[in-house]
Design a protein around this motif. Structure first.
Motif, PDB file in Angstrom:
ATOM      1  N   UNK A 244      11.581 -15.298  18.728  1.00  0.00           N
ATOM      2  CA  UNK A 244      12.812 -15.611  19.451  1.00  0.00           C
ATOM      3  C   UNK A 244      13.957 -14.690  19.016  1.00  0.00           C
ATOM      4  N   UNK A 245      14.150 -14.568  17.696  1.00  0.00           N
ATOM      5  CA  UNK A 245      15.248 -13.741  17.208  1.00  0.00           C
ATOM      6  C   UNK A 245      15.030 -12.269  17.518  1.00  0.00           C
ATOM      7  N   UNK A 246      13.781 -11.826  17.413  1.00  0.00           N
ATOM      8  CA  UNK A 246      13.479 -10.429  17.701  1.00  0.00           C
ATOM      9  C   UNK A 246      13.863 -10.082  19.133  1.00  0.00           C
ATOM     10  N   UNK A 247      13.487 -10.945  20.041  1.00  0.00           N
ATOM     11  CA  UNK A 247      13.778 -10.669  21.441  1.00  0.00           C
ATOM     12  C   UNK A 247      15.282 -10.653  21.689  1.00  0.00           C
ATOM     13  N   UNK A 248      15.969 -11.627  21.147  1.00  0.00           N
ATOM     14  CA  UNK A 248      17.421 -11.700  21.380  1.00  0.00           C
ATOM     15  C   UNK A 248      18.171 -10.526  20.752  1.00  0.00           C
ATOM     16  N   UNK A 249      17.848 -10.240  19.483  1.00  0.00           N
ATOM     17  CA  UNK A 249      18.573  -9.171  18.792  1.00  0.00           C
ATOM     18  C   UNK A 249      18.249  -7.804  19.389  1.00  0.00           C
ATOM     19  N   UNK A 250      16.973  -7.611  19.788  1.00  0.00           N
ATOM     20  CA  UNK A 250      16.604  -6.334  20.392  1.00  0.00           C
ATOM     21  C   UNK A 250      17.278  -6.154  21.745  1.00  0.00           C
TER      22      UNK A 250
END
Length: 609
Positions: A356-362
């Motif tokens: 989840x965080x990877x997708x949002x931050x990327x």
């Protein structure tokens, strides 16, 4: 005085018959337990012997006396073989009852019974039945013939073998069955002694068969074994079946349970786990020591044990049966999974957070890099921003694949009849929008292309394999060659008519050995690692579909997937797809040292996405 002795003989005989009949009634509640039926038959023969003999002692009519004696003989000749049948069943040797020798043994009392009941027409069992009163009762004297001796000796011998089997149970299975088996072994000694004395004709009163009144002691000991102890709750046939399973030395906690969910034996590891020591007397209720219902443990396959040695255990229950196939209990083997369970929970949480965080931050990073790329006037800065955008796109694609796999990972397979060629076309329609320059062709031989499988999981397999081949076409040394070319072939399995093979072939460079080593090891180490997730997902999904994935090289990489036309055949696929990932060492895997299915040749197409 003689009248008192005679009355004692008659009363003891009647009491032995009535007591035996009462025990038959009592044992009816245990009907179906190991040996219970045989023991009821034994006691029925005992009842016939005692009551018929008592009736004969009270009649002066010689003809009636002869028929009473004949019925007593029927009980005598059957008593030993039936007791042997009980000993076989009770000690877990009921398979011997089906042997030719034992069947032949039972023809002897059958023939002797026929001769006894037809005695007026021949003298094969005895000669010259005549009155010979003793102690004021109607005793008789006659000469036993050879067939009669043979029938009685067979009955005595069979009873003796039965006693030896019970003594063997005492020795082999320890104190758990000692009281029951000891009582049953001793119970035959009194009447057997009386019969032998009568049969040999020694002593001052050869007319009296003291074996009958001595049956009263037999009945008393039987009553102790049946009522005073738990003979059929703790039959050694459960122990014997457990011995045959060859699990006595298992390092894991092992419990042997009877049909009433009572623990009749357990190994040292189980004693330590449940705190069972010398103060506990077996059998003991499973619920009392485990704090859980056995049926629930069997259905969930899991048991949580409290205490200093406790933890979370997977539970495997194996039913036990005697040689006839009757249920006699089961084995419960526990395997501690505390560490694995905690690790799985931790990995599950990390997986969700990172994805989840990877997708949002990327997404944020990519948007800012794209803005810089558009607005910057410096060429170098635009180039650097473009590199960030491309890197973000690759990572977002990886996150998307992880999300797609997570969506099928947590559900059971949904089987339906699908056409492989239609799945290939659907996959390419989806990929064609992202890779319009690539060429994907399908070659289908005249085969049955319909499979009973999970269409979504199969699509995930093919999309990852095809995309992997397209993406790595850019690694070819000859950059002047045409656009990426992928061929999907659907053929019959050469050695299995019930399977279909789907091959995904490209013309890309051969895979490095380090790439295939990661899949073979089921783990990604610091030195040997794949650079993407696509092939891992393909491998896990093929495993879940009860298939096989192989890798070869023939002027390009060939990934060969073999699937049974019915995914449900040959394996239990009621578990979710994440079970395949776990056994293959994937995300959330509990066994990272598991070697993936079948791999051969050069290995998988190089790192994907």
């Amino acid at each position: 005085m003689t009248g008192v002795i005679g009355s004692t003989i008659v009363v003891s005989s009647v009491a032995a018959g009535v007591g035996s009949l009462a025990l038959v009634w009592y044992l009816d509640r245990h009907r179906g337990s190991a040996g219970a039926g045989w023991l009821m038959a034994t006691l029925s023969a005992q009842t016939l012997w005692a009551l018929a003999y008592a009736v004969g002692l009270l009649t002066s009519d010689l003809a009636v006396r002869a028929y009473a004696e004949a019925l007593a003989w029927v009980g005598m000749v059957w008593l030993g073989p039936l007791f042997l049948g009980f000993a076989f069943a009770y000690t877990g040797r009921s398979d011997l009852l089906r042997t030719r020798g034992v069947r032949l043994l039972f023809t002897i009392p059958a023939a002797a019974s026929l001769l006894a009941l037809t005695h007026p027409f021949h003298d094969w069992l005895w000669l010259f039945l005549r009155r010979s009163p003793e102690f004021g009762i109607a005793t008789v004297r006659y000469t036993i013939q050879l067939p009669g001796y043979a029938a009685l000796l067979v009955s005595l011998g069979a009873a003796g073998v039965g006693v030896l089997l019970l003594v063997g149970a005492i020795h082999a299975y320890g104190p758990l069955y000692r009281r029951e088996a000891t009582a049953l072994a001793l119970t035959t000694l009194f009447p057997a002694t009386g019969v032998v004395v009568w049969l040999v004709g020694v002593g001052p009163w050869p007319e009296v068969n003291f074996g009958v009144p001595l049956l009263l002691f037999h009945v008393v000991l039987d009553a102790y074994a049946f009522v005073g102890t738990r003979i059929f709750e703790t039959a050694p046939t459960t122990q014997r079946a457990a011995k045959r399973s060859a699990l006595d030395d298992l390092a894991e906690p092992l419990l042997v349970l009877d049909t009433e969910a009572a623990v009749v034996n357990l190994n040292r590891r189980a004693e330590t786990l449940f705190g069972v020591d010398d103060t506990h007397t077996l059998p003991i209720s499973f619920h009392d020591i485990a704090g859980a219902d056995l049926d629930r443990v069997r259905s969930t396959g899991e048991l949580t044990v409290t205490g200093p040695d406790g933890g979370i255990f997977s539970a495997s229950y194996t039913p036990l049966s005697d040689p006839r196939g009757d249920d006699v209990g089961g084995l419960l083997v526990l395997h501690e999974v505390t560490v694995e369970r905690r690790r799985k929970e931790q990995l599950s949480v990390l997986n969700r957070i990172l994805r989840h965080n990877l997708r949002n931050e990327l997404t944020v990073a990519r948007g800012n890099a794209q803005s810089i790329q558009v607005s910057a006037t410096d060429t170098a800065l635009r180039t650097q921003a473009g590199a960030i955008v491309e890197s973000s796109d690759r990572l977002l694609a990886t996150a998307k694949k992880a999300k797609e796999f997570a969506q099928v990972q947590g559900r059971d397979l949904e089987l339906s009849v699908v056409d492989v060629t239609e799945v290939v076309n659907d996959v390419w329609r989806d990929l064609g929008e992202s890779y319009p320059h690539a060429e994907v062709t399908a070659e289908v031989e005249p085969v049955e292309t319909r499979l009973r499988t999970d269409a979504r999981v199969l699509s995930l397999v093919l999309s990852n394999l095809i995309e992997n081949a397209i993406v790595h076409a850019g690694e070819r040394e000859d950059r002047t060659r045409p656009a990426p070319t992928v061929v999907v072939r659907v053929t019959d399995a050469p050695t299995d008519e019930s399977a279909t093979v789907v091959e995904v072939a490209d013309d890309n460079p051969r895979i490095a050995d380090s790439e295939i080593a990661a899949l073979r090891a089921g783990d990604e180490t610091a030195l040997e690692h794949g650079s993407g997730i696509g092939l891992w997902i393909a491998h896990w999904c093929v495993t879940a579909l009860n298939g096989r994935i192989e890798f070869d090289y023939d002027d390009g990489n060939v990934v060969r997937v073999t699937l049974a036309r019915d995914t449900a055949e040959g394996a239990d696929h009621s578990a979710a797809v994440d079970g395949a990932a776990e056994t293959a060492g994937g995300p959330g895997s509990l066994r990272a040292d598991h070697t993936p299915g079948t791999t051969s040749g050069a290995g998988p197409s190089e790192a994907d996405d």
